[in-house]
Enzyme design. Sequence first.
Site, PDB file in Angstrom:
ATOM      1  N   LYS A 198     -19.607  47.204 -18.210  1.00  0.00           N
ATOM      2  CA  LYS A 198     -20.419  46.536 -17.187  1.00  0.00           C
ATOM      3  C   LYS A 198     -19.615  45.840 -16.104  1.00  0.00           C
ATOM      4  CE  LYS A 198     -24.535  45.544 -19.888  1.00  0.00           C
ATOM      5  NZ  LYS A 198     -25.383  44.466 -20.406  1.00  0.00           N
ATOM      6  N   GLY A 356      -9.344  44.411 -25.796  1.00  0.00           N
ATOM      7  CA  GLY A 356      -9.527  44.928 -27.156  1.00  0.00           C
ATOM      8  C   GLY A 356      -9.747  46.429 -27.193  1.00  0.00           C
ATOM      9  N   GLY A 379      -9.260  37.361 -24.421  1.00  0.00           N
ATOM     10  CA  GLY A 379      -9.802  36.404 -23.451  1.00  0.00           C
ATOM     11  C   GLY A 379      -8.752  35.854 -22.497  1.00  0.00           C
TER      12      GLY A 379
END
Length: 398
Positions: A198, A356, A379
């Site tokens: 996305k 990941g 992150g």
Amino acid sequence: MTDRAFKTLDDMGDVHGKRVLVREDLNVPMNDGAVSDDTRLRATLPTITELADRGAIVLILAHFGRPKGMRDATMSLALVTRPYEAVLGRPVRFVDWDGAAEAAAMMQPGDVAIIENTRFFAGEEKNDPDLVAKIAELGDFYVNDAFSAAHRAHVSTEGLAHVLPAFAGRAMEAELDALDKALGNPEHPVAAVVGGAKVSSKLDVLKHLVTKVDHLIIGGGMANTFLAARGVNVGKSLCEHDLTGTAEEIFDAAERANCTIHLPYDVVVSKEFAANPPSLRTCNVHEVAADEMILDVGPAAVEALGDVLKNCRTLVWNGPLGAFETPPFDAATVALARTAAALTRDGSLVSVAGGGDTVAALNQAGAGDDFTFVSTAGGAFLEWMEGKDLPGVAALTR
Ligand code: ADP
Ligand code: MG
């Protein structure tokens, strides 16, 4: 001495008999009481081995899971101590918080201990100054070796750096050097590959990259939103139609910054999302039928993207180009990853990747080992790609 913005183990001087608090990432996945992937444990070895060999008293700080400020035996670092000892190849003691001061005083030069989960304290994630002071009493020096936790301003990742002499560990140093070569001070031309499902999850990444790179290669589900903004009918594809305005803004920002955006012009489509579906076909982006989904970048586009990389000196990659978990929608990611790996082996490209699914996809392509650097930081890597200052890194460079 180094000429970097941060101090490293080279700048520590004589550490013999000194107590060194080392923040590591020991947050390993467990399965039935065993460590199922020891990548993170192995990443600590250069720092811990060097400090122990130099005669330091090594006290490892780390979090494990999310105990939310409570003691929880299922998240005790005692569970990681024996596996860690096996990876390190020397004795490691486990120290509870109650016995930490006493243990630190009793340990001998070269001894290594893991102290209990920092997140058993509610103050850890609040960067509580009282907890900073309490933990700082245990050490003479602070080393941060956990880039993956550097996007958090916690006691063990940030607070301690302000009250003890602070240094980057070897894994942190390698990560910061690689990231600097990729986006901080890269050799141009620079290409970025951004893929994944996305646009909404990577808006800030895209906005930052258009100001930094010469070529922005957009693939994955997020390419569909950009194609839709260009008036392409993407059929049943994953597409955030409400974000086509945002995609326009990114096109405009790229044009102002002289960044070329590359979108696929051929694609792999099917009517159902399944492995090797009967309706599988490759077509021009303008020929996607109303009942089809775009699931990968097409072979002609991948070849053209390989040519872009051949003319670049630097590559930074986050996100797969297609739905790579389901064959054959891994083909574009695998092919471009192998091209990047070959260019890196030849010495013409510096290649840095993270994320990941990206790491999994590169390893599936057998290309991960040939990249200049593959970050497993998740992150923290994404926030760095957004151009954000990471508090744990900033505290080391002040
Ligand atoms: P990373 O973890 O490396 O940051 P993301 O989580 O952003 O990567 O994206 C990975 C996911 O995107 C994968 O699960 C992959 O299947 C999905 N994806 C990629 N291309 C498409 C596509 N065309 N349609 C649907 N999903 C896609
Ligand atoms: Mg992911």
